[in-house]
Design a protein around this motif. Structure first.
Motif, PDB file in Angstrom:
ATOM      1  N   GLU A   1      37.433 -45.626 -13.204  1.00 22.24           N
ATOM      2  CA  GLU A   1      37.100 -46.572 -12.138  1.00 22.24           C
ATOM      3  C   GLU A   1      37.439 -48.002 -12.557  1.00 22.24           C
ATOM      4  N   GLY A   2      38.156 -48.694 -11.713  1.00 23.51           N
ATOM      5  CA  GLY A   2      38.480 -50.086 -11.979  1.00 23.51           C
ATOM      6  C   GLY A   2      39.770 -50.282 -12.748  1.00 23.51           C
ATOM      7  N   LEU A   3      40.418 -49.193 -13.199  1.00 24.49           N
ATOM      8  CA  LEU A   3      41.651 -49.318 -13.965  1.00 24.49           C
ATOM      9  C   LEU A   3      42.849 -49.234 -13.030  1.00 24.49           C
ATOM     10  N   THR A   4      43.786 -50.133 -13.210  1.00 24.53           N
ATOM     11  CA  THR A   4      44.950 -50.176 -12.336  1.00 24.53           C
ATOM     12  C   THR A   4      46.249 -49.940 -13.075  1.00 24.53           C
ATOM     13  N   GLU A   5      46.200 -49.820 -14.403  1.00 24.26           N
ATOM     14  CA  GLU A   5      47.430 -49.671 -15.178  1.00 24.26           C
ATOM     15  C   GLU A   5      47.124 -49.059 -16.530  1.00 24.26           C
ATOM     16  N   GLY A   6      48.171 -48.619 -17.200  1.00 23.72           N
ATOM     17  CA  GLY A   6      48.048 -48.091 -18.555  1.00 23.72           C
ATOM     18  C   GLY A   6      49.325 -48.368 -19.319  1.00 23.72           C
ATOM     19  N   GLU A   7      49.197 -48.560 -20.618  1.00 22.68           N
ATOM     20  CA  GLU A   7      50.364 -48.819 -21.465  1.00 22.68           C
ATOM     21  C   GLU A   7      50.749 -47.547 -22.211  1.00 22.68           C
ATOM     22  N   VAL A   8      52.010 -47.178 -22.132  1.00 25.30           N
ATOM     23  CA  VAL A   8      52.497 -46.005 -22.843  1.00 25.30           C
ATOM     24  C   VAL A   8      52.614 -46.365 -24.325  1.00 25.30           C
ATOM     25  N   ILE A   9      51.749 -45.799 -25.133  1.00 26.32           N
ATOM     26  CA  ILE A   9      51.774 -46.071 -26.569  1.00 26.32           C
ATOM     27  C   ILE A   9      52.880 -45.266 -27.242  1.00 26.32           C
ATOM     28  N   SER A  10      52.975 -43.995 -26.919  1.00 29.54           N
ATOM     29  CA  SER A  10      54.026 -43.162 -27.510  1.00 29.54           C
ATOM     30  C   SER A  10      54.262 -41.940 -26.630  1.00 29.54           C
ATOM     31  N   TRP A  11      55.474 -41.423 -26.711  1.00 25.49           N
ATOM     32  CA  TRP A  11      55.829 -40.177 -26.036  1.00 25.49           C
ATOM     33  C   TRP A  11      55.812 -39.038 -27.040  1.00 25.49           C
ATOM     34  N   ASP A  12      55.264 -37.906 -26.645  1.00 27.18           N
ATOM     35  CA  ASP A  12      55.299 -36.710 -27.472  1.00 27.18           C
ATOM     36  C   ASP A  12      56.422 -35.770 -27.059  1.00 27.18           C
ATOM     37  N   VAL A  13      57.155 -36.136 -26.008  1.00 28.10           N
ATOM     38  CA  VAL A  13      58.293 -35.330 -25.550  1.00 28.10           C
ATOM     39  C   VAL A  13      59.476 -36.244 -25.307  1.00 28.10           C
ATOM     40  N   ALA A  14      60.647 -35.651 -25.188  1.00 30.96           N
ATOM     41  CA  ALA A  14      61.867 -36.394 -24.897  1.00 30.96           C
ATOM     42  C   ALA A  14      62.627 -35.678 -23.798  1.00 30.96           C
ATOM     43  N   VAL A  15      63.612 -36.360 -23.216  1.00 38.34           N
ATOM     44  CA  VAL A  15      64.445 -35.759 -22.173  1.00 38.34           C
ATOM     45  C   VAL A  15      65.140 -34.517 -22.736  1.00 38.34           C
TER      46      VAL A  15
ATOM     47  N   VAL B   1      52.520 -49.283 -17.094  1.00 34.04           N
ATOM     48  CA  VAL B   1      52.806 -48.560 -15.846  1.00 34.04           C
ATOM     49  C   VAL B   1      51.601 -48.664 -14.922  1.00 34.04           C
ATOM     50  N   ASP B   2      51.835 -48.988 -13.668  1.00 38.84           N
ATOM     51  CA  ASP B   2      50.755 -49.040 -12.682  1.00 38.84           C
ATOM     52  C   ASP B   2      50.301 -47.632 -12.322  1.00 38.84           C
ATOM     53  N   VAL B   3      49.011 -47.497 -12.036  1.00 39.05           N
ATOM     54  CA  VAL B   3      48.475 -46.224 -11.566  1.00 39.05           C
ATOM     55  C   VAL B   3      49.186 -45.832 -10.273  1.00 39.05           C
ATOM     56  N   GLY B   4      49.635 -44.580 -10.192  1.00 39.01           N
ATOM     57  CA  GLY B   4      50.341 -44.096  -9.015  1.00 39.01           C
ATOM     58  C   GLY B   4      51.842 -44.232  -9.105  1.00 39.01           C
ATOM     59  N   LYS B   5      52.361 -44.872 -10.143  1.00 39.97           N
ATOM     60  CA  LYS B   5      53.800 -45.016 -10.316  1.00 39.97           C
ATOM     61  C   LYS B   5      54.332 -43.846 -11.143  1.00 39.97           C
ATOM     62  N   PRO B   6      55.617 -43.487 -10.985  1.00 40.62           N
ATOM     63  CA  PRO B   6      56.183 -42.346 -11.720  1.00 40.62           C
ATOM     64  C   PRO B   6      56.090 -42.533 -13.230  1.00 40.62           C
ATOM     65  N   LEU B   7      55.717 -41.455 -13.902  1.00 39.29           N
ATOM     66  CA  LEU B   7      55.628 -41.471 -15.350  1.00 39.29           C
ATOM     67  C   LEU B   7      56.660 -40.539 -15.983  1.00 39.29           C
ATOM     68  N   ILE B   8      56.772 -39.324 -15.478  1.00 41.88           N
ATOM     69  CA  ILE B   8      57.703 -38.356 -16.029  1.00 41.88           C
ATOM     70  C   ILE B   8      58.164 -37.414 -14.929  1.00 41.88           C
TER      71      ILE B   8
ATOM     72  N   VAL C   1      62.842 -30.643  -8.992  1.00 42.36           N
ATOM     73  CA  VAL C   1      62.341 -31.680  -9.885  1.00 42.36           C
ATOM     74  C   VAL C   1      61.032 -32.221  -9.318  1.00 42.36           C
ATOM     75  N   ARG C   2      60.000 -32.188 -10.130  1.00 47.36           N
ATOM     76  CA  ARG C   2      58.711 -32.712  -9.711  1.00 47.36           C
ATOM     77  C   ARG C   2      58.361 -33.900 -10.596  1.00 47.36           C
ATOM     78  N   THR C   3      57.790 -34.927  -9.985  1.00 49.14           N
ATOM     79  CA  THR C   3      57.458 -36.164 -10.699  1.00 49.14           C
ATOM     80  C   THR C   3      55.953 -36.292 -10.840  1.00 49.14           C
ATOM     81  N   PHE C   4      55.536 -36.571 -12.064  1.00 47.63           N
ATOM     82  CA  PHE C   4      54.111 -36.769 -12.364  1.00 47.63           C
ATOM     83  C   PHE C   4      53.846 -38.261 -12.402  1.00 47.63           C
ATOM     84  N   ASP C   5      53.006 -38.743 -11.460  1.00 47.97           N
ATOM     85  CA  ASP C   5      52.643 -40.160 -11.416  1.00 47.97           C
ATOM     86  C   ASP C   5      51.464 -40.417 -12.343  1.00 47.97           C
ATOM     87  N   LEU C   6      51.382 -41.641 -12.862  1.00 50.86           N
ATOM     88  CA  LEU C   6      50.263 -41.992 -13.731  1.00 50.86           C
ATOM     89  C   LEU C   6      48.967 -41.856 -12.935  1.00 50.86           C
ATOM     90  N   PRO C   7      48.045 -41.002 -13.386  1.00 52.74           N
ATOM     91  CA  PRO C   7      46.817 -40.777 -12.617  1.00 52.74           C
ATOM     92  C   PRO C   7      45.810 -41.904 -12.823  1.00 52.74           C
TER      93      PRO C   7
END
Length: 508
Positions: free
Chosen positions: A13-27, A68-75, A3-9
């Motif tokens: 410059e200057g951005l520390t977070e991002g909001e997940v608007i929608s998922w195109d995939v599911a578990v 989600v903070d930059v560097g935190k797990p996303l998927i 299992v590999r985890t993709f962190d929010l990249p």
């Protein structure tokens, strides 16, 4: 298998977070390398995020609407054993995903060399999570005053309604949203379920007057995404079904039904009435809206602006548009393109307005090229796409470029680079049926030309009263870069070209 985890990249410059608007995939879904897995919104833009791994999705670490903070797990993705070639491909995909917006390196944190609402910031903000609220019984009747003064449509003749605020009022979890029936969509069918995860998708469907049951899903698992809704709207518009007025009426009808069904609010708060649809509510300033608020405040506090205006007879401009439509119909040159041509010619004569102020160096920086900004209303709110190199384009090229950027602005698919670097703004607020405005200048630019609606009015021609198509031109300018003489000269030149477009030939 592992299992590999993709962190929010780092998305800029200057951005520390991002909001997940929608998922195109599911578990449980199978994903490929570079497949789009989510739409993430930052303070600068909305980004389609690709997955650097191929395998089976095991965990989504955030729900739609969560920050989600930059560097935190996303998927997390379960991947099979990979060869060295596969490993290199994965590493390359990871590098590309983290460099999605690094072409914006010219935007220094806090430099202000950006458009309103999409600037960098020296201050780091803490993590925020969108709080669920009771659904609002009605959408705003229109955009706020500051936004209405900064809106533009590719349709030069017909007023369009303002888009509601992009802040979602849905408090439903992703799991509930993906399985519940479409009770709040136009034409929903009792007992059937529509698979929609993102509240944004539901809101867009309501705004466009679309029945989600008629939208064809393209994402894995039959989930309807924002792109599916946009495609359905485009297909409907191309077929001539459903004008903007019909879409607005459909959205108002849905809002009215929701308002009637809500009834008095709990806890002794002010009840919502079916006649007004009003309720006490607090809407947090988060994401794009907070950045827009910060930039508008900075522009107003830093730029000593002044506004001057003039009424003009647009008979000549209308005749020129009709002549071009008859001789070169494929060029599709409308009022907006002609006004852009006139503005570019005016800035060549009055370069003081094609400038910005470097407050740290104490200098006025005049630009050697016109990058024309165009205020537009997109699904996420106010955006300002830029036609780079407008001064080097022919009128036909300028018309095509304007159609391209304004169309993608309304679809919400502009890249960050296409929304930065402007030197002067053209603002067509006449599409809202208004005559004039005093808009806030697009920092760090030094000027903005506003154009009101073209409407028949009494006009004196050769000493006699006649009925002529009249529009109002208003210029807001930074008083640091020029005085009223230069601003008045530019505005008078633009007005003369609108009344007698042949004056443009003198500068060729």
């Amino acid at each position: 298998m592992s299992v590999r985890t993709f962190d929010l990249p780092d998305l800029g410059e200057g951005l520390t977070e991002g909001e997940v608007i929608s998922w195109d995939v599911a578990v449980g879904d199978t994903v490929a390398v570079d497949q789009i897995i989510a739409v993430v919104e930052t303070a600068k833009a909305q980004v389609d995020l690709p997955c650097p791994f191929a395998g089976t999705v095991t965990t989504l670490h955030a729900q739609a609407g969560e920050v989600v903070d930059v560097g935190k797990p996303l998927i997390s993705v379960e991947v099979a054993g990979t060869s060295s070639a596969d490993t290199a491909l994965v590493e390359d995909a990871t590098e590309r995903s983290t460099a999605t917006q690094e072409r914006m390196d010219e935007e220094r944190a806090g430099s202000g060399n950006v458009l309103i609402g999409y600037g960098t910031s020296e201050a780091k903000r803490g993590r925020r999570r969108r709080v669920g609220r009771r659904p609002s019984s009605s959408a705003p009747a229109g955009a706020p005053a500051a936004e209405m003064a900064l809106t533009l449509s590719e349709d030069d003749a017909t007023p369009e309604p303002s888009a509601p605020s992009p802040v979602s009022t849905e408090g439903t979890s992703a799991a509930d949203a993906s399985t519940r029936g479409g009770r709040d969509e136009p034409g929903s069918r009792p007992g059937e379920a529509v698979r929609v995860i993102s509240p944004l998708v539901r809101r867009l469907a309501r705004e466009y007057g679309l029945d989600l049951f008629s939208v064809t899903p393209t994402a894995p698992g039959g989930i309807i995404t924002r792109r599916d809704v946009e495609a359905a709207r485009a297909a409907r518009d191309d077929s001539g079904v459903g004008s903007s007025g019909e879409s607005r009426r459909a959205a108002e009808s849905v809002t009215s039904v929701a308002s009637d069904a809500t009834g008095p609010s709990a806890g002794g708060t002010t009840p919502t009435t079916a006649t007004t649809g009003l309720r006490d509510e607090r809407v947090p300033l988060t994401g794009i809206r907070r950045t827009i608020a910060d930039r508008l405040s900075r522009s107003r506090s830093e730029i000593p602006d002044a506004t001057t205006w003039v009424d003009v007879d647009a008979t000549g401009l209308r005749s020129l548009k009709d002549d071009l439509a008859a001789t070169v119909p494929d060029a599709r040159i409308g009022y907006l393109a002609l006004l852009a041509r006139i503005v570019v010619a005016g800035l060549a004569r009055f370069p003081e307005l094609n400038a910005s102020v470097d407050t740290e160096a104490g200098e006025i920086v005049r630009k050697g090229v016109v990058n024309l900004s165009l205020a537009a209303q997109g699904p996420r709110g106010l955006v300002v796409p830029v036609v780079h190199g407008a001064s080097a384009m022919s009128t036909e090229q300028l018309s095509a470029a304007i159609r391209d950027v304004t169309g993608r602005a309304r679809a919400g698919t502009l890249s960050p680079a296409e929304m930065t670097g402007g030197t002067f703004t053209l603002n067509n607020y006449g599409v809202y049926g208004v005559d004039g405005s005093t808009p806030i200048i697009n920092h760090p630019e030094a000027g903005m030309l506003g154009v009101g609606r073209i409407v028949d009015k009494p006009w004196v021609v050769d000493g006699a009263l006649a009925v002529r198509p009249v529009t109002q031109l208003s210029l807001s300018f930074d008083h640091r870069v020029c005085d009223g003489g230069v601003a008045g000269g530019f505005l008078r030149y633009v007005a003369d070209c609108v009344e007698r477009p042949g004056a443009l030939l003198a500068g060729l």
